[in-house]
Write a protein that holds these residues in place. Structure first.
Motif, short mmCIF file in Angstrom:
data_model
loop_
_atom_site.label_atom_id
_atom_site.label_comp_id
_atom_site.label_asym_id
_atom_site.label_seq_id
_atom_site.Cartn_x
_atom_site.Cartn_y
_atom_site.Cartn_z
N THR A 170 -2.22 0.76 -8.43
CA THR A 170 -1.57 1.70 -7.52
C THR A 170 -0.10 1.33 -7.40
O THR A 170 0.27 0.16 -7.55
CB THR A 170 -2.23 1.68 -6.12
N MET A 171 0.72 2.32 -7.13
CA MET A 171 2.15 2.09 -6.99
C MET A 171 2.53 1.88 -5.53
O MET A 171 1.90 2.45 -4.63
CB MET A 171 2.94 3.29 -7.53
N ASN A 172 3.53 1.06 -5.30
CA ASN A 172 4.11 0.90 -3.97
C ASN A 172 5.27 1.89 -3.84
O ASN A 172 6.31 1.72 -4.45
CB ASN A 172 4.61 -0.53 -3.76
N TYR A 173 5.05 2.95 -3.07
CA TYR A 173 6.05 4.00 -2.90
C TYR A 173 6.96 3.70 -1.71
O TYR A 173 6.57 2.94 -0.81
CB TYR A 173 5.36 5.35 -2.72
N ASN A 231 7.18 9.91 -3.89
CA ASN A 231 6.50 9.32 -2.75
C ASN A 231 4.99 9.21 -2.90
O ASN A 231 4.34 8.61 -2.04
CB ASN A 231 6.82 10.13 -1.48
N ASN A 232 4.39 9.78 -3.95
CA ASN A 232 2.94 9.70 -4.12
C ASN A 232 2.58 9.92 -5.58
O ASN A 232 3.43 10.28 -6.41
CB ASN A 232 2.22 10.71 -3.21
N ASP A 233 1.27 9.73 -5.89
CA ASP A 233 0.82 9.84 -7.28
C ASP A 233 1.04 11.24 -7.84
O ASP A 233 1.43 11.41 -9.01
CB ASP A 233 -0.67 9.49 -7.38
N THR A 260 7.13 -2.04 -7.90
CA THR A 260 6.00 -2.90 -7.54
C THR A 260 4.70 -2.11 -7.64
O THR A 260 4.63 -0.95 -7.21
CB THR A 260 6.16 -3.45 -6.11
N ALA A 261 3.69 -2.74 -8.24
CA ALA A 261 2.36 -2.11 -8.38
C ALA A 261 1.29 -3.13 -8.02
O ALA A 261 1.50 -4.34 -8.11
CB ALA A 261 2.16 -1.59 -9.80
N ASN A 262 0.13 -2.63 -7.61
CA ASN A 262 -1.02 -3.47 -7.26
C ASN A 262 -2.09 -3.28 -8.32
O ASN A 262 -2.62 -2.16 -8.49
CB ASN A 262 -1.56 -3.09 -5.88
N GLN A 304 -0.44 -8.17 -6.60
CA GLN A 304 0.76 -7.35 -6.46
C GLN A 304 1.83 -7.91 -7.39
O GLN A 304 2.13 -9.10 -7.36
CB GLN A 304 1.26 -7.37 -5.02
N THR A 314 5.78 -7.28 -9.06
CA THR A 314 7.07 -6.60 -9.11
C THR A 314 7.62 -6.74 -10.52
O THR A 314 7.78 -7.86 -11.01
CB THR A 314 8.06 -7.18 -8.10
#
Length: 347
Positions: free
Chosen positions: A277-280, A294-296, A318-320, A329, A331
């Motif tokens: 998942t992305m950190n928006y 701001n979102n997928d 940054t992504a998880n 997490q 970066t």
């Protein structure tokens, strides 16, 4: 072949040495020009706007652009010849006469431009490049980042902003270098692969011509946005297209399609929301502008798998990741790093 016209009324020519004939101390009057990617980009835009391709209509003037050159301009050819151009009409005549063996490559700084009624002095290549970016001109950086009509054969060498020659090994590495807006000079010749044919490109003039041909060829190729992936095998690896139409627009046929399985397991679109998942918010470079996402759903609008393996992020991002050892997490500072995490964690 295009024939070079002698423009006696529109320009003056001085050959290597470039010294004034009226001065006893020629060194003090030496004309110095600088090789300029920004100049070649601007000239390419002027040629496209005026349909300069051999037999030309020279009726359009540079008022269509966001700036006008203030003449006279001092320019130089690839063979070292320096010319003084007295007018826009003279510049059009020169561009009409260009050939693959004789074309403009340099300009004398400083020069002036008129923009929205104001006169601005351009002192160096960095200021010139900033101007053409502001105008939205299609630069080599933009073409390499956003277009897939052909593929560069790696490694290639480039000269970076510090004047150092570095070797670039992959498309991802090249995109990481360009995405930050750094002006780099490609060391020619290079090779490209187009429709399974290897083509040698000897200079920036030929590279721009190749991209312009691609632009012309894609205007009549209209595809739907449905996602039904197909893959083709190229010299740089397996490339996935969202659907068969997009692959055919690049010159491939059904006979060229191969299994997508190795690609789909590491594909950004498939992994987003499941493997990671992305950190928006994040920022995307799209057609010369920075877009905040701001979102997928928004992000996938700027994901073009036939052009790049992942969206054109502005790094760091940054992504998880759902790794075997649990959620981590990360970066990432560049595209190469992001690609490697997808490959290593999303199989």
């Amino acid at each position: 072949m295009k024939k070079i016209k002698i423009l006696l009324l529109l320009l003056t020519v001085s050959v290597a040495g470039f010294y004034s004939c009226t001065d006893n101390d020629p060194v003090d009057n030496e004309i110095v020009t600088t090789k300029s990617i920004s100049l070649r980009t601007t000239l390419n835009e002027i040629k496209k706007a005026n349909n300069i391709n051999g037999k030309n209509d020279l009726s359009m003037q540079d008022q269509a652009f966001c700036f006008n050159f203030v003449f006279p301009l001092t320019l130089s050819y690839n063979d070292g010849t320096v010319i003084t151009v007295a007018s826009y009409e003279g510049l059009l005549e020169i561009l009409t006469a260009e050939t693959e063996t004789l074309f403009l490559v340099g300009i004398a700084f400083p020069f002036q431009v008129q923009q929205e009624g104001a006169i601005t002095t351009i002192d160096n290549e960095e200021e010139f490049y900033a101007l053409i970016q502001e105008c939205g001109f299609s630069t080599i950086n933009d073409d390499v980042l956003q277009f897939s009509c052909f593929q560069l054969v790696y490694p290639i060498s480039v000269i970076n902003a510090n004047g150092s020659t570095i070797e670039v090994q992959t498309q991802g590495e090249f995109e990481s270098l360009l995405i930050n807006g750094e002006v780099v000079e490609i060391v020619f010749p290079i090779s490209v692969i187009q429709a399974n044919e290897t083509i040698v490109v000897n200079d920036l003039y030929e590279l721009f011509d190749l991209y312009d041909e691609c632009d012309g060829n894609t205007t009549s190729c209209i595809c739907t946005t449905d996602v039904n992936p197909v893959c083709v095998q190229t010299a740089n690896g397996t490339v996935m297209y969202s659907n068969a139409c997009l692959a055919e627009c690049d010159g491939y046929t059904a006979a060229d399609f191969v299994s997508c399985d190795p690609v789909l397991t590491t594909n950004f679109g498939n992994g987003l929301g499941s493997c990671f998942t992305m950190n928006y918010p994040v920022q995307i470079q799209y057609q010369g502008a920075l877009v905040t996402v701001n979102n997928d759903g928004e992000l996938l609008q700027y994901y073009f798998p036939n052009q790049s393996s992942i969206p054109a992020f502005v790094y760091p991002v940054t992504a998880n990741f759902n790794s075997p050892g649990g959620l981590i997490q990360v970066t990432m500072a560049d595209q190469v790093t992001f690609e490697s995490f997808i490959i290593n964690n999303c199989n």
